[in-house]
Design a protein around this motif. Sequence first.
Motif, mmCIF file in Angstrom:
data_model
loop_
_atom_site.group_PDB
_atom_site.id
_atom_site.type_symbol
_atom_site.label_atom_id
_atom_site.label_comp_id
_atom_site.label_asym_id
_atom_site.label_seq_id
_atom_site.Cartn_x
_atom_site.Cartn_y
_atom_site.Cartn_z
ATOM 1 N N THR A 1 -3.123 -1.316 3.759
ATOM 2 C CA THR A 1 -4.381 -1.987 3.434
ATOM 3 C C THR A 1 -4.567 -3.220 4.314
ATOM 4 O OG1 THR A 1 -3.326 -3.326 1.699
ATOM 5 C CG2 THR A 1 -4.299 -1.224 1.018
ATOM 6 N N ARG B 1 1.181 3.330 1.679
ATOM 7 C CA ARG B 1 -0.203 2.853 1.603
ATOM 8 C C ARG B 1 -0.343 1.680 2.553
ATOM 9 N NH1 ARG B 1 -3.593 1.046 -3.872
ATOM 10 N NH2 ARG B 1 -5.649 1.033 -2.854
ATOM 11 N N ASP C 1 -8.107 -0.040 1.792
ATOM 12 C CA ASP C 1 -7.326 0.969 2.503
ATOM 13 C C ASP C 1 -7.850 1.152 3.919
ATOM 14 O OD1 ASP C 1 -5.371 2.522 0.557
ATOM 15 O OD2 ASP C 1 -7.178 2.055 -0.599
#
Length: 330
Positions: free
Chosen positions: A299, A297, A304
């Motif tokens: 960010t 992930r 995001d």
Amino acid sequence: MSSRRGLVIGVLSLILLGSKVATATGQVESWVREGWKTDFSRTLVDFEEVMSGGPPRDGIPPIDDPIFIPARDVVDLDGREPVILFPLEGESRAYPLRVLTWHEIVNDEIDGQPVAVTYCPLCNAAIVFDRRADGETLSFGTTGKLRHSDLIMYDRSTESWWQQFSGEAIVGDFVGTDLTMLPSRIVSFADFLGAHPDGLVLVPNDPAARPYGNNPYQSYDTAQRPFLFRGELPPDIPAMAHVVVVETDSEPIIVSLNRIRQSPLQLRGYSFSYKTGVASALDTATISDGRDIGSVRVTRDGQDVVHNLTFAFVAHVFHPDVAIIDADAH
């Protein structure tokens, strides 16, 4: 002597140029015979970089009328199987790679927004695009062509050719136009189900049409060299090593998955985190048996951002001047 050498070099250059032009002309003529209405006079790329991937136009058929069922009703997806999660907020949907492997493009619409959910197995590139360009909503198919081992898509309106990895039109009326990439990420089906039990999951229109769940690229992501690739391989990192690419307003950030596995990472205001539990779609004959490569992930300020988990050779050929971070970084 020097003038004679210069003359020889000049003649050889002209011969090579003439050969290159002849090759490009021959390619265009063959594509026209295939029925393409593309304006091949408009291009950003060397046609010698374009090659056949094997199947003809739409031989890998895109999905134009996607069918979904609630995640809680899905019975044939292993919890470790990779799915593309999109959108990341609201009524999220899951697009399993067991389906995208055989179709590569899903022309979809979510809350009035037309999107193309795409996956190129040879690059392990899962990217979601807004299908609108220059005020027109486009529908995409597969050309059957590759450039740098990456899927070349086409739009059905002008038959312009689009590079999947960059979202840029590289040949035709739309040449130079960029599709907008939308934040998405690869997660396990188990994680999707846990977070979105009523979320929608893409299922095949005809479950018997393909051996869904099987991987036709067995052992691909542990190979020494990529398939159908003629470019320069990256230095100091295996060609098939997984890397994360973040396109920024300036220079892209490219980090190896091995580095992100070590610990959460902060780079230029971007946060990278890693989670285990996602099978590789390009390892064993059955996707659910693939080794665990996990998910990433990315960010910025808690939001995001668009990123791409791909192979080192792909990152290098599209961003040859950007170093791949594969050690401790700060």
